[in-house]
Design a protein around this motif. Structure first.
Motif, mmCIF file in Angstrom:
data_model
loop_
_atom_site.group_PDB
_atom_site.id
_atom_site.type_symbol
_atom_site.label_atom_id
_atom_site.label_comp_id
_atom_site.label_asym_id
_atom_site.label_seq_id
_atom_site.Cartn_x
_atom_site.Cartn_y
_atom_site.Cartn_z
ATOM 1 N N SER A 147 0.821 -1.220 0.000
ATOM 2 C CA SER A 147 0.000 0.000 0.000
ATOM 3 C C SER A 147 0.850 1.262 0.000
ATOM 4 N N GLN A 148 2.133 1.139 0.369
ATOM 5 C CA GLN A 148 3.007 2.314 0.361
ATOM 6 C C GLN A 148 3.403 2.736 -1.058
ATOM 7 N N PHE A 149 3.194 1.830 -2.036
ATOM 8 C CA PHE A 149 3.445 2.196 -3.440
ATOM 9 C C PHE A 149 2.126 2.698 -4.028
ATOM 10 N N PRO A 150 2.055 3.992 -4.418
ATOM 11 C CA PRO A 150 0.766 4.513 -4.908
ATOM 12 C C PRO A 150 0.147 3.685 -6.031
ATOM 13 N N ASN A 151 0.968 3.172 -6.950
ATOM 14 C CA ASN A 151 0.372 2.429 -8.077
ATOM 15 C C ASN A 151 -0.175 1.077 -7.631
ATOM 16 N N PHE A 152 0.523 0.379 -6.731
ATOM 17 C CA PHE A 152 0.015 -0.920 -6.248
ATOM 18 C C PHE A 152 -1.201 -0.705 -5.349
ATOM 19 N N ASN A 153 -1.140 0.328 -4.506
ATOM 20 C CA ASN A 153 -2.285 0.649 -3.655
ATOM 21 C C ASN A 153 -3.541 0.881 -4.507
ATOM 22 N N ALA A 154 -3.381 1.670 -5.585
ATOM 23 C CA ALA A 154 -4.525 1.999 -6.438
ATOM 24 C C ALA A 154 -5.010 0.794 -7.235
ATOM 25 N N THR A 155 -4.150 -0.206 -7.388
ATOM 26 C CA THR A 155 -4.561 -1.421 -8.091
ATOM 27 C C THR A 155 -5.341 -2.358 -7.165
ATOM 28 N N MET A 156 -5.010 -2.322 -5.868
ATOM 29 C CA MET A 156 -5.623 -3.262 -4.913
ATOM 30 C C MET A 156 -7.009 -2.833 -4.448
ATOM 31 N N ARG A 157 -7.275 -1.525 -4.456
ATOM 32 C CA ARG A 157 -8.493 -1.039 -3.807
ATOM 33 C C ARG A 157 -9.028 0.227 -4.479
ATOM 34 N N THR A 158 -10.300 0.518 -4.178
ATOM 35 C CA THR A 158 -10.866 1.820 -4.510
ATOM 36 C C THR A 158 -10.150 2.880 -3.677
ATOM 37 N N THR A 159 -9.917 4.052 -4.266
ATOM 38 C CA THR A 159 -9.326 5.154 -3.496
ATOM 39 C C THR A 159 -10.232 6.385 -3.581
ATOM 40 N N CYS A 160 -10.253 7.173 -2.507
ATOM 41 C CA CYS A 160 -10.949 8.460 -2.495
ATOM 42 C C CYS A 160 -10.022 9.464 -1.815
#
Ligand SMILES: [Zn+2]
Length: 413
Positions: A243-256
């Motif tokens: 989750s500390q990598f913005p691109n992997f975080n955005a791939t794993m979950r919805t973001t707001c």
């Protein structure tokens, strides 16, 4: 393009040019096949993002070749694919190649913005012209790092863009007599709550394949973590590290995330209104209404109103079609030996969403490689390597031929 197709022997009835007005034209050209299978659609957009000449070191609207690159606004996004699809259609015609399905090239308007989106218009007014078993589109492409080809990306899905407006009202008053209730403090507290919140990890077929294949490219802890999140349930320490990598975080979950903020009306007045814009990127398959409910729970203040800025336009993910992936693997190994094919979900949007919503699965794939640290689409001095352009042309020439030749196709392998 229509003139070039006519000159190559395409008849007028196989070239459609039309749109809601003369400035928003779309072109659809068909190379007829034996009709054994449903058509294959090849989509590219004709319009480009605005470019201010004073921002560029060269004229953005003059096509130029300089030091091994083609420069111009649209050179990479998306005129390269449009030019390649038309050139390849002409090449098939000259070879008298008879595909086992119609090959349809559609060049369309207003992908980047505007209210005359060509794919939407064609689906609503001329669906039969572009109806297909599936489509190839932008959104994929190869990644290079320091001149080395790292991976050939195939885009399967896109996140859904949905903004919400948070608003808090207060009776206000004179700032010389402040009270503890204050619209700006109240909104700030809600935003702080949101900043600590993460939507749940939700992997789909495509993003699981992305992490699985990426784990074979990466090494060490990162590779281990990519494998560990594929367990059921996903390993929580691995999720936290990725989750500390913005691109992997955005791939794993919805973001707001909060993107805009305003409040108050005078330096010497207590604020009567404070608002924030929250931009969400919702995973395909998740319901924007559910995301809104979770957002309200996360900010945890019932006095703050939460309203959608504009209705979302959700689209489903395309399935991993085994034939398509097999052929992409085969052609990738022919032209770029040892470069892995990696399915990806875009965090931005393309016209693929209209097709996916209309039950035409869409695969973002081009075989055009670009450096991961030199992405200029939508930016200044947009360019594409001349070699990458011609490699992409050969890649798509072979891929489309493979996908429209029955004898070389074995299902389910
Ligand atoms: Zn584009």
């Amino acid at each position: 393009m229509a003139a070039r197709l006519r000159a190559a022997g395409f008849s007028d009835k196989d070239i459609f040019v039309g749109g809601p007005n003369s400035r928003k034209g779309n072109l659809v050209a068909t190379l007829h096949g034996s009709g054994k299978r449903k058509p294959l659609l090849l989509l590219a957009h004709l319009d480009v993002v605005e470019a201010l000449p004073e921002d560029w070191t060269i004229d953005p609207f003059k096509f130029q070749e300089i030091d091994g690159y083609y420069y111009a606004r649209g050179s990479s996004d998306d005129k390269a694919m449009g030019a390649i699809f038309v050139a390849n259609l002409i090449r098939y015609k000259q070879e008298r190649f008879v595909p086992d399905r119609d090959l349809i090239v559609a060049l369309t308007a207003d992908e980047e913005g505007g209210d005359s989106n060509g794919v939407d218009w064609l689906l609503k007014n001329h669906k039969a012209l572009i109806d297909a078993e599936y489509a190839l589109n932008e959104g994929g492409g190869g990644t290079e790092r320091d001149g080395k080809k790292i991976r050939n990306n195939v885009q399967l899905s896109e996140k859904v863009f949905q903004s919400f407006k948070l608003e808090v009202k207060n009776k206000g008053g004179h700032s010389s007599q402040p009270r503890k209730d204050n619209a700006i403090y109240q909104l700030a507290a809600a935003l702080t709550n949101l900043s600590k919140f993460d939507f749940p990890v939700n992997l789909n077929e495509g993003t699981r394949a992305f992490f699985y294949r990426s784990s074979k490219i990466e090494t060490g802890q990162l590779a281990e973590d990519m494998k560990a999140i594929l367990q059921t349930p996903p390993n929580p320490e691995a999720v936290a590290r990725l989750s500390q990598f913005p691109n992997f975080n955005a791939t794993m979950r919805t973001t707001c995330v909060a993107t805009m903020l305003s409040g108050g009306h005078a330096e010497n007045a207590l604020p009567q209104t404070a608002t924030a814009t929250i931009n969400c990127r919702i995973l395909p398959g998740e319901d924007p209404e559910t995301i809104k409910t979770m957002l309200i729970q996360a900010i945890n203040d019932s006095q703050i109103s939460v309203t959608p800025v504009k209705m979302a336009n959700p689209s489903p993910a395309s399935p991993i079609n085994p034939e398509v992936f097999k052929k992409i693997d085969v052609v990738t190994q022919q032209l770029f030996p040892d470069v892995p094919v990696v399915p990806v979900m875009s965090t931005g949007a393309t016209d693929g969403r209209y097709l996916r919503t209309a039950n035409i699965p869409t695969y973002g794939v081009s075989g055009i490689f670009g450096d991961v640290n030199d992405v200029r689409a939508h930016g200044r001095d947009e360019r594409i390597k001349v070699k990458s352009f011609y490699d992409g042309q050969e890649f798509l020439y072979r891929l489309v031929k493979e996908l429209s030749t029955s004898t070389s196709v074995k299902r389910n392998d």
